[in-house]
Scaffold this motif. Structure first.
Motif, PDB file in Angstrom:
ATOM      1  N   GLY A 162      24.136  67.883  43.710  1.00  0.00           N
ATOM      2  CA  GLY A 162      23.179  68.167  42.645  1.00  0.00           C
ATOM      3  C   GLY A 162      22.371  66.932  42.311  1.00  0.00           C
ATOM      4  N   VAL A 163      21.260  67.135  41.640  1.00  0.00           N
ATOM      5  CA  VAL A 163      20.382  66.022  41.253  1.00  0.00           C
ATOM      6  C   VAL A 163      20.005  66.177  39.782  1.00  0.00           C
ATOM      7  CG1 VAL A 163      19.461  65.717  43.580  1.00  0.00           C
ATOM      8  CG2 VAL A 163      18.313  67.285  42.003  1.00  0.00           C
ATOM      9  N   SER A 164      19.546  65.071  39.197  1.00  0.00           N
ATOM     10  CA  SER A 164      19.068  65.134  37.813  1.00  0.00           C
ATOM     11  C   SER A 164      17.828  66.011  37.739  1.00  0.00           C
ATOM     12  CB  SER A 164      18.730  63.726  37.311  1.00  0.00           C
ATOM     13  OG  SER A 164      17.597  63.219  38.000  1.00  0.00           O
ATOM     14  N   ARG A 165      17.514  66.498  36.578  1.00  0.00           N
ATOM     15  CA  ARG A 165      16.338  67.352  36.423  1.00  0.00           C
ATOM     16  C   ARG A 165      15.061  66.573  36.734  1.00  0.00           C
ATOM     17  NH1 ARG A 165      16.380  70.944  31.102  1.00  0.00           N
ATOM     18  NH2 ARG A 165      14.662  71.857  32.304  1.00  0.00           N
ATOM     19  N   GLU A 166      15.051  65.283  36.400  1.00  0.00           N
ATOM     20  CA  GLU A 166      13.870  64.466  36.678  1.00  0.00           C
ATOM     21  C   GLU A 166      13.669  64.310  38.187  1.00  0.00           C
ATOM     22  OE1 GLU A 166      15.353  63.889  32.701  1.00  0.00           O
ATOM     23  OE2 GLU A 166      16.358  63.638  34.635  1.00  0.00           O
ATOM     24  N   LEU A 167      14.763  64.049  38.911  1.00  0.00           N
ATOM     25  CA  LEU A 167      14.652  63.906  40.350  1.00  0.00           C
ATOM     26  C   LEU A 167      14.335  65.251  41.001  1.00  0.00           C
ATOM     27  CD1 LEU A 167      14.756  62.164  42.829  1.00  0.00           C
ATOM     28  CD2 LEU A 167      17.267  62.326  42.814  1.00  0.00           C
ATOM     29  N   GLY A 173      26.870  59.902  42.695  1.00  0.00           N
ATOM     30  CA  GLY A 173      28.237  59.907  42.186  1.00  0.00           C
ATOM     31  C   GLY A 173      29.141  60.729  43.085  1.00  0.00           C
ATOM     32  N   VAL A 174      30.309  60.181  43.406  1.00  0.00           N
ATOM     33  CA  VAL A 174      31.349  60.903  44.142  1.00  0.00           C
ATOM     34  C   VAL A 174      32.667  60.700  43.395  1.00  0.00           C
ATOM     35  CG1 VAL A 174      30.175  60.641  46.368  1.00  0.00           C
ATOM     36  CG2 VAL A 174      31.898  58.960  45.669  1.00  0.00           C
ATOM     37  N   PRO A 175      33.630  61.591  43.573  1.00  0.00           N
ATOM     38  CA  PRO A 175      34.873  61.474  42.802  1.00  0.00           C
ATOM     39  C   PRO A 175      35.799  60.347  43.231  1.00  0.00           C
ATOM     40  CG  PRO A 175      34.455  63.751  43.450  1.00  0.00           C
ATOM     41  CD  PRO A 175      33.519  62.898  44.233  1.00  0.00           C
ATOM     42  N   PHE A 176      35.631  59.841  44.478  1.00  0.00           N
ATOM     43  CA  PHE A 176      36.555  58.818  44.969  1.00  0.00           C
ATOM     44  C   PHE A 176      35.905  58.117  46.142  1.00  0.00           C
ATOM     45  CE2 PHE A 176      40.669  57.380  46.902  1.00  0.00           C
ATOM     46  CZ  PHE A 176      41.170  56.725  45.780  1.00  0.00           C
ATOM     47  N   LEU A 234      25.242  61.918  34.740  1.00  0.00           N
ATOM     48  CA  LEU A 234      23.881  62.319  35.095  1.00  0.00           C
ATOM     49  C   LEU A 234      22.995  62.300  33.855  1.00  0.00           C
ATOM     50  CD1 LEU A 234      22.737  63.288  37.873  1.00  0.00           C
ATOM     51  CD2 LEU A 234      22.870  65.607  36.973  1.00  0.00           C
ATOM     52  N   GLU A 235      23.504  62.842  32.756  1.00  0.00           N
ATOM     53  CA  GLU A 235      22.730  62.898  31.510  1.00  0.00           C
ATOM     54  C   GLU A 235      22.453  61.502  30.963  1.00  0.00           C
ATOM     55  OE1 GLU A 235      22.770  65.410  27.324  1.00  0.00           O
ATOM     56  OE2 GLU A 235      24.685  64.941  28.290  1.00  0.00           O
ATOM     57  N   ALA A 236      23.408  60.593  31.147  1.00  0.00           N
ATOM     58  CA  ALA A 236      23.253  59.232  30.628  1.00  0.00           C
ATOM     59  C   ALA A 236      22.326  58.377  31.488  1.00  0.00           C
ATOM     60  CB  ALA A 236      24.624  58.566  30.523  1.00  0.00           C
ATOM     61  N   GLY A 237      21.851  58.920  32.596  1.00  0.00           N
ATOM     62  CA  GLY A 237      20.966  58.172  33.475  1.00  0.00           C
ATOM     63  C   GLY A 237      21.684  57.191  34.373  1.00  0.00           C
ATOM     64  N   GLU A 238      23.007  57.323  34.507  1.00  0.00           N
ATOM     65  CA  GLU A 238      23.779  56.419  35.354  1.00  0.00           C
ATOM     66  C   GLU A 238      23.738  56.849  36.813  1.00  0.00           C
ATOM     67  OE1 GLU A 238      27.615  56.610  33.594  1.00  0.00           O
ATOM     68  OE2 GLU A 238      26.985  55.698  31.701  1.00  0.00           O
ATOM     69  N   LEU A 239      23.366  58.098  37.075  1.00  0.00           N
ATOM     70  CA  LEU A 239      23.294  58.652  38.420  1.00  0.00           C
ATOM     71  C   LEU A 239      21.969  59.361  38.627  1.00  0.00           C
ATOM     72  CD1 LEU A 239      26.799  60.407  38.678  1.00  0.00           C
ATOM     73  CD2 LEU A 239      26.202  58.143  39.567  1.00  0.00           C
ATOM     74  N   GLY A 266      22.568  71.777  31.206  1.00  0.00           N
ATOM     75  CA  GLY A 266      21.126  71.547  31.174  1.00  0.00           C
ATOM     76  C   GLY A 266      20.691  70.190  31.665  1.00  0.00           C
ATOM     77  N   VAL A 267      21.544  69.516  32.467  1.00  0.00           N
ATOM     78  CA  VAL A 267      21.203  68.147  32.885  1.00  0.00           C
ATOM     79  C   VAL A 267      20.962  68.017  34.386  1.00  0.00           C
ATOM     80  CG1 VAL A 267      22.462  67.165  30.944  1.00  0.00           C
ATOM     81  CG2 VAL A 267      23.633  67.455  33.150  1.00  0.00           C
ATOM     82  N   GLY A 268      21.267  69.043  35.172  1.00  0.00           N
ATOM     83  CA  GLY A 268      21.133  68.909  36.615  1.00  0.00           C
ATOM     84  C   GLY A 268      20.641  70.176  37.291  1.00  0.00           C
ATOM     85  N   LYS A 269      20.318  70.025  38.569  1.00  0.00           N
ATOM     86  CA  LYS A 269      19.930  71.145  39.422  1.00  0.00           C
ATOM     87  C   LYS A 269      20.663  70.994  40.739  1.00  0.00           C
ATOM     88  CE  LYS A 269      15.917  73.691  41.188  1.00  0.00           C
ATOM     89  NZ  LYS A 269      14.438  73.858  41.082  1.00  0.00           N
ATOM     90  N   LEU A 270      21.189  72.085  41.254  1.00  0.00           N
ATOM     91  CA  LEU A 270      21.948  72.034  42.494  1.00  0.00           C
ATOM     92  C   LEU A 270      20.990  72.041  43.683  1.00  0.00           C
ATOM     93  CD1 LEU A 270      24.915  74.439  41.676  1.00  0.00           C
ATOM     94  CD2 LEU A 270      24.659  71.986  41.216  1.00  0.00           C
ATOM     95  N   LEU A 271      21.256  71.134  44.630  1.00  0.00           N
ATOM     96  CA  LEU A 271      20.374  70.941  45.776  1.00  0.00           C
ATOM     97  C   LEU A 271      20.908  71.556  47.053  1.00  0.00           C
ATOM     98  CD1 LEU A 271      17.862  69.476  47.016  1.00  0.00           C
ATOM     99  CD2 LEU A 271      19.355  67.479  47.343  1.00  0.00           C
ATOM    100  N   LEU A 272      22.237  71.452  47.253  1.00  0.00           N
ATOM    101  CA  LEU A 272      22.767  71.814  48.567  1.00  0.00           C
ATOM    102  C   LEU A 272      24.290  71.939  48.519  1.00  0.00           C
ATOM    103  CD1 LEU A 272      21.448  71.943  51.528  1.00  0.00           C
ATOM    104  CD2 LEU A 272      22.452  69.665  51.826  1.00  0.00           C
TER     105      LEU A 272
END
Length: 388
Positions: A91-96, A130-133, A171-176, A193-199
């Motif tokens: 997913g990506v931020s709404r701005e991206l 961002g990745v979990p690990f 994502l919402e905080a602008g860290e990713l 309301g902070v992201g959009k799924l890309l793939l």
């Protein structure tokens, strides 16, 4: 009744362990399966390595990383079974997302090349994902995907570790700028309301091992009977998960407070493969977004471990041949086959295969002669041939 203490991360693909307990499959094998949720992959890995757990729902890359001396733990881990294939989403931020759209991408949700090229064009150098690990299929698939499209990693890609439940907040905080995560946390970013799924990551590699049943190597040696019983219980659970009968019940079980503690409706996306990818309500369908059973999904192919080992070697400077040899030993297809002898109707006769060589479902050599493997292809058409 033998007690087995197992850990998990609150994700949809923890369903095999959770349903193994809740649906009685563990008890049928004489196992008292006790489950404990963990907040992060590092805490779960450490609890397993230090003997606080017998088994764990674990990232497929972690046993391989431990065999290669990566991650700072001395314990050696084995993968006794694959718990799930695929199941991650980017997913990506709404701005991206808005910038990606200006480059003509339609968010089709099935074209990794087009999505990656639009992402690079919109952001390019310094993309923060961002990745979990650090040692996860999330990271390996992102590195593979973007490097193949001309964004070398790690030189021009910033990959940060963020626990799955915190991905939307980061994502919402602008860290990713973007993330790769398992469900329901991708859908959670859309709901927030902070992201959009890309793939979905299945568009990068259609048959990527995602989570495994991990145990310590010494536990495997000293608890062979328990290991076999646990494999059989999880295989029967996976078979049930692969039927239509499970579709309505699984989200309800996972939603319970001591498991994922989230609305069942949010968890249904992964089970049905139907995603709302944006706050505008755009819907995309990904058949078999996550697979628990069909196409020999549970079989721990040594070639899968080798692929992971080769990817880790490339980005850490390790010897690729030695890494492949060490990696393949962590996926215990021999133990899996022994545990299911006389139980599973058909198992692969080989322990390795050419990864990426099956653009369509294909017949495979098997003990019963009836095994059909799922489509296994990389988005760029490459193939990975194991060393033996």
């Amino acid at each position: 009744m033998t007690r087995i203490d197992a850990g998990f991360i609150p994700l949809v693909d923890a369903a095999p362990l959770i349903c193994c307990r809740e649906m009685g499959f563990a008890r049928e094998e004489g196992l008292d399966l006790r489950l404990r949720a963990f907040p992060s992959w590092s805490s779960l890995r450490d609890a397993l390595c230090f003997g606080q757990l017998d088994a764990a729902h674990m990232l497929a890359s972690v046993p391989v990383a431990s065999a290669l001396g990566l991650g700072g733990t001395a314990a050696q881990l084995h993968a006794l079974a694959v718990l799930s294939v695929n199941g991650n989403v980017i997913g990506v931020s709404r701005e991206l997302a808005a910038k990606i759209a200006t480059h003509g991408h339609d968010f089709s949700f099935d074209n990794a090349r087009a999505a990656g090229e639009a992402l690079i064009a919109a952001k390019g150098d310094g993309l923060r994902v961002g990745v979990p690990f650090p040692f996860s299929m999330h990271a390996e698939l992102v590195y593979y995907w973007l490097s193949a499209l001309g964004l070398p990693a790690p030189q021009k890609l910033i990959v940060r570790t963020v626990p799955p439940p915190q991905m939307a907040d980061a994502l919402e905080a602008g860290e990713l700028d973007a993330f790769c995560v398992g469900e329901p946390w991708g859908s959670r970013s859309v709901e927030a309301g902070v992201g959009k799924l890309l793939l979905p990551c299945s568009a990068i590699w259609s048959c990527a091992p995602e989570k495994v049943l991990a145990v310590r190597a010494d536990w495997t040696d000293t608890h062979a009977s328990d290991a076999h019983r646990l494999i059989r219980a999880l295989w029967r659970t996976a078979r049930w998960l692969g039927t239509h009968d499970s579709a309505a019940l699984v989200p309800e079980i996972l939603s319970r407070p001591h498991y994922l503690d989230l609305p069942a409706e949010l968890l249904e996306h992964a089970m049905t493969g139907e995603f709302t990818i944006s706050t505008e309500g755009d819907v995309r369908k990904t058949p078999r977004y996550v697979e628990f059973f069909n196409g020999a999904a549970n079989f721990p192919w040594r070639s899968q471990a080798e692929w992971i080992g080769s990817q880790l070697a490339k980005r850490t400077g390790l010897d690729p041949v030695e890494s492949a040899q060490a990696a393949r030993a962590t996926f215990r297809s021999d133990i899996f086959r022994a545990a299911l002898a006389g139980v599973a109707p058909d198992l692969p006769s080989a322990s390795a295969k050419v990864e990426g060589a099956f653009p369509e479902p294909s017949a495979a050599g098997s003990l019963g002669g009836r095994l059909i493997l799922d489509r296994n292809a990389f988005f760029d058409g490459r193939m990975f041939e194991p060393i033996s």
